[in-house]
Design an enzyme around this catalytic site. Structure first.
Site, PDB file in Angstrom:
ATOM      1  N   ARG A  10      24.098 -26.906 -33.653  1.00 60.50           N
ATOM      2  CA  ARG A  10      24.432 -25.738 -34.463  1.00 60.50           C
ATOM      3  C   ARG A  10      25.555 -26.118 -35.416  1.00 60.50           C
ATOM      4  O   ARG A  10      26.636 -26.512 -34.981  1.00 60.50           O
ATOM      5  CB  ARG A  10      24.853 -24.569 -33.566  1.00 60.50           C
ATOM      6  CG  ARG A  10      25.337 -23.388 -34.365  1.00 60.50           C
ATOM      7  CD  ARG A  10      25.637 -22.157 -33.505  1.00 60.50           C
ATOM      8  NE  ARG A  10      26.162 -21.135 -34.376  1.00 60.50           N
ATOM      9  CZ  ARG A  10      27.381 -20.612 -34.311  1.00 60.50           C
ATOM     10  NH1 ARG A  10      28.215 -20.977 -33.358  1.00 60.50           N
ATOM     11  NH2 ARG A  10      27.778 -19.712 -35.184  1.00 60.50           N
ATOM     12  N   HIS A  55      30.168 -19.166 -41.858  1.00 62.01           N
ATOM     13  CA  HIS A  55      31.184 -19.347 -40.819  1.00 62.01           C
ATOM     14  C   HIS A  55      32.548 -19.339 -41.518  1.00 62.01           C
ATOM     15  O   HIS A  55      33.285 -20.319 -41.500  1.00 62.01           O
ATOM     16  CB  HIS A  55      30.925 -20.636 -40.029  1.00 62.01           C
ATOM     17  CG  HIS A  55      31.558 -20.666 -38.660  1.00 62.01           C
ATOM     18  ND1 HIS A  55      30.837 -20.883 -37.509  1.00 62.01           N
ATOM     19  CD2 HIS A  55      32.845 -20.498 -38.264  1.00 62.01           C
ATOM     20  CE1 HIS A  55      31.669 -20.866 -36.456  1.00 62.01           C
ATOM     21  NE2 HIS A  55      32.885 -20.639 -36.894  1.00 62.01           N
ATOM     22  N   ASN A  65      28.640 -15.690 -38.583  1.00 63.03           N
ATOM     23  CA  ASN A  65      29.308 -16.004 -37.331  1.00 63.03           C
ATOM     24  C   ASN A  65      30.483 -15.056 -37.094  1.00 63.03           C
ATOM     25  O   ASN A  65      31.387 -14.979 -37.924  1.00 63.03           O
ATOM     26  CB  ASN A  65      29.847 -17.442 -37.359  1.00 63.03           C
ATOM     27  CG  ASN A  65      30.592 -17.801 -36.084  1.00 63.03           C
ATOM     28  OD1 ASN A  65      29.965 -17.996 -35.042  1.00 63.03           O
ATOM     29  ND2 ASN A  65      31.914 -17.851 -36.135  1.00 63.03           N
ATOM     30  N   TRP A  86      30.906 -25.353 -27.469  1.00 61.16           N
ATOM     31  CA  TRP A  86      31.853 -25.489 -28.572  1.00 61.16           C
ATOM     32  C   TRP A  86      32.965 -26.404 -28.092  1.00 61.16           C
ATOM     33  O   TRP A  86      33.649 -26.033 -27.137  1.00 61.16           O
ATOM     34  CB  TRP A  86      32.434 -24.131 -28.987  1.00 61.16           C
ATOM     35  CG  TRP A  86      33.368 -24.302 -30.131  1.00 61.16           C
ATOM     36  CD1 TRP A  86      34.706 -24.565 -30.103  1.00 61.16           C
ATOM     37  CD2 TRP A  86      33.001 -24.272 -31.524  1.00 61.16           C
ATOM     38  NE1 TRP A  86      35.193 -24.695 -31.367  1.00 61.16           N
ATOM     39  CE2 TRP A  86      34.180 -24.524 -32.251  1.00 61.16           C
ATOM     40  CE3 TRP A  86      31.794 -24.075 -32.219  1.00 61.16           C
ATOM     41  CZ2 TRP A  86      34.185 -24.580 -33.652  1.00 61.16           C
ATOM     42  CZ3 TRP A  86      31.812 -24.119 -33.596  1.00 61.16           C
ATOM     43  CH2 TRP A  86      33.007 -24.372 -34.302  1.00 61.16           C
ATOM     44  N   GLU A 100      41.177 -26.053 -35.741  1.00 59.54           N
ATOM     45  CA  GLU A 100      41.048 -24.801 -34.994  1.00 59.54           C
ATOM     46  C   GLU A 100      41.777 -23.668 -35.736  1.00 59.54           C
ATOM     47  O   GLU A 100      42.677 -23.030 -35.201  1.00 59.54           O
ATOM     48  CB  GLU A 100      41.529 -25.015 -33.555  1.00 59.54           C
ATOM     49  CG  GLU A 100      41.484 -23.829 -32.615  1.00 59.54           C
ATOM     50  CD  GLU A 100      40.159 -23.067 -32.540  1.00 59.54           C
ATOM     51  OE1 GLU A 100      39.092 -23.652 -32.799  1.00 59.54           O
ATOM     52  OE2 GLU A 100      40.210 -21.863 -32.244  1.00 59.54           O
ATOM     53  N   TRP A 101      41.383 -23.417 -36.975  1.00 58.45           N
ATOM     54  CA  TRP A 101      41.859 -22.301 -37.778  1.00 58.45           C
ATOM     55  C   TRP A 101      43.386 -22.171 -37.720  1.00 58.45           C
ATOM     56  O   TRP A 101      44.075 -23.150 -37.983  1.00 58.45           O
ATOM     57  CB  TRP A 101      41.128 -21.006 -37.347  1.00 58.45           C
ATOM     58  CG  TRP A 101      39.629 -21.192 -37.331  1.00 58.45           C
ATOM     59  CD1 TRP A 101      38.822 -21.233 -36.224  1.00 58.45           C
ATOM     60  CD2 TRP A 101      38.753 -21.409 -38.458  1.00 58.45           C
ATOM     61  NE1 TRP A 101      37.512 -21.438 -36.600  1.00 58.45           N
ATOM     62  CE2 TRP A 101      37.439 -21.542 -37.955  1.00 58.45           C
ATOM     63  CE3 TRP A 101      38.945 -21.486 -39.852  1.00 58.45           C
ATOM     64  CZ2 TRP A 101      36.329 -21.767 -38.772  1.00 58.45           C
ATOM     65  CZ3 TRP A 101      37.825 -21.702 -40.674  1.00 58.45           C
ATOM     66  CH2 TRP A 101      36.552 -21.834 -40.127  1.00 58.45           C
TER      67      TRP A 101
END
Ligand code: PNW
Length: 486
Positions: free
Chosen positions: A78, A124, A170, A426, A433-434
């Protein structure tokens, strides 16, 4: 010893990523800017002050990533398509970038050549910056719905001959609440004084949510009308949401758990699968909850072929909280007797709890009556202290997390009869990570950000072996597990 239970032969398992978290090369081959580009460059937005300019360099190392998937023996991958690579300025009258199309087209071909099924997410979180500047991005219903549909059309036309599993958006909850409510994600709009003060977090998140739902539904309508008849794929949305269980057996805390589920999941899932908003949300928000017109409801209701489930943890719920985004419910991991629900990950919001994972699968299947694709599930470890690589790859807590949840998944399928069709861990790689930058690592593969070298972790090998054993016939179980590089 009882025989190992098996998964359906068609079950798809693999790993997930998202474009902005792994690609880097933000200035290359005509890519336009996304709202995350500048957001994470402004001071105070990411924990380590870092941004997505390089990430895991996957725009250049994509063949290595696919080789890694192949080593793990993944059946599916994905990934997300970056809107500003496909249409740099984003809009329906803006030019398509042939280099962007070529990149994902080659990528998809290589996946298929390696026997890996592509699951493509259209959105996303990397909205073209220009659409935000031009008309307010997700806040502008007429513009964003049309532009999202056109972008979706370009993707269906370009990749739909090979991509048969589409995810529109997402985690729209994160888009609304983290982007327009708490202001911790791009575009960082919030009334919170520490953040930019230009947003109105009492109204915008609810408006943005309705526009994401409608954009999703219109893209699905387009796919079903014009592409599905010849391309024959499935399309749906992926929602985040964690199991909510009452803190104790008091009636107010039982209701609190349902209220938490309504605000986290029902907000999106009730309209999309059932055709109405949760009663409790209507009560709390009144006219701040935007209504759809009856014409819009016919597009929204039934607009997902499956339930795309991202979940990470379970929360104990107490009534009387102050956070409207959580439905005025307080979350805790500490039981009344002082014990912890599970093993704490290295990020505040995540503990291991396989029972809750199984309960959530059952809850969703019973309520929404649609096949479930688990599209994300994973565990975070921090790496502030620069652990040596041989220790970092020995990620026992993450193995326990996956063991518990995979067993729970199998029980939900074989004992509870839940129709579950995929499981994506994941994430394939440690990545951006944002708001946590690179401090928090979710990967089953360790990435050394100085050399960009990838090192499979024990958890990656574990997931691979676990699924291989439960998909093969008895005889194949005896054959060696896939070779995964040290
Ligand atoms: C998801 N929360 O985000 C995303 O789909 C991924 O891109 C992300 O890397 C992954 O989960 C791990 O965080 C979330 O605050 C971000 O509850 C925040 C939350 C949940 C999910």
């Amino acid at each position: 010893m009882p025989a190992t239970k098996h998964l359906p032969k068609t079950f798809l398992w693999g790993f997930a990523t998202a474009a902005f978290q792994i690609e880097g090369s933000t200035d290359v081959d005509g890519r336009g800017k996304s709202i995350w580009d500048d957001f994470c460059r402004s001071p105070g937005t990411t924990l380590d002050g870092k941004n997505g300019d390089v990430a895991t360099d996957s725009y250049k190392r994509w063949k290595d990533d696919i080789a890694l998937l192949r080593q793990y023996g993944a059946k599916a991958y994905r990934f997300s398509i970056s809107w500003p690579r496909i249409i740099p300025l984003g809009g329906r009258n803006d030019p398509v970038n042939p280099k962007g199309i070529e990149f994902y087209s080659d990528f998809i071909d290589e996946l298929i050549a390696n026997g890996i099924v592509p699951f493509a997410t259209l959105y996303h979180w990397d909205l073209p910056q220009n659409l935000h500047d031009r008309y307010g991005g997700w806040l502008n219903k007429d513009e964003i719905t049309k532009d999202f549909v056109r972008y979706s059309r370009v993707c269906f036309e370009s990749f739909g001959d090979r991509v048969k599993h589409w995810i529109t958006i997402n985690e729209p909850w994160c888009v609304s609440v983290l982007g327009y409510g708490r202001g911790v994600f791009a575009p960082g709009r919030s009334m919170c004084p520490a953040k930019s003060s230009d947003g109105d977090s009492s109204t915008e998140p609810w408006i943005v949510a309705s526009h994401t739902i409608l954009s999703h539904a219109l893209a699905v309508q387009l796919y079903r009308n014009e592409f599905k008849p010849t391309q024959g794929g499935v399309i749906g949305i992926t929602l985040n949401g964690d199991m909510a269980i009452p803190y104790d057996d008091s009636p107010e805390n039982s209701s609190a758990a349902q209220h938490a589920l309504d605000f986290a999941i029902g907000w999106y899932a009730d309209p999309i699968y059932l055709g109405y908003y949760p009663e409790y949300m209507k009560q709390v928000l009144g006219d701040r909850l935007p209504e759809f017109t009856s014409e819009e409801w016919t597009v929204v209701k039934g607009s997902s072929d499956f339930y795309g489930m991202n979940t990470y943890t379970t929360n104990l719920c107490k009534a009387g909280g102050h956070d409207e985004f959580q439905g005025f419910v307080d979350y805790t991991f500490t039981r009344p007797d002082g014990t912890q629900l599970g093993t704490q990950a290295h990020c505040a919001w995540l503990q291991t709890h396989p029972t809750g994972f199984r309960q959530l699968l059952n809850y969703l299947y019973k309520k929404y009556k649609t096949p479930i694709y688990v599209t994300e599930n994973g565990f975070a470890v921090m790496n502030e202290t620069k652990m040596p690589i041989d220790q970092a790859v020995n990620d026992t807590d993450r193995i326990e997390y996956f063991r518990g949840n995979c067993e729970a998944l199998l029980a939900a399928i074989t004992e509870d009869g839940v129709d579950i069709r995929s499981y994506f861990a994941w994430s394939l790689l440690d990545n951006f990570e944002w708001a946590d930058g690179y401090t928090t690592r979710f990967g089953v593969t360790y990435v050394d950000y100085e050399t960009q070298k990838r090192y499979p972790k024990e958890s990656g090998k574990f997931v691979s072996k676990w699924f291989m054993e439960r998909l093969s016939s008895g005889k194949e179980i005896l054959s060696p597990t896939p070779s995964v590089a040290p």
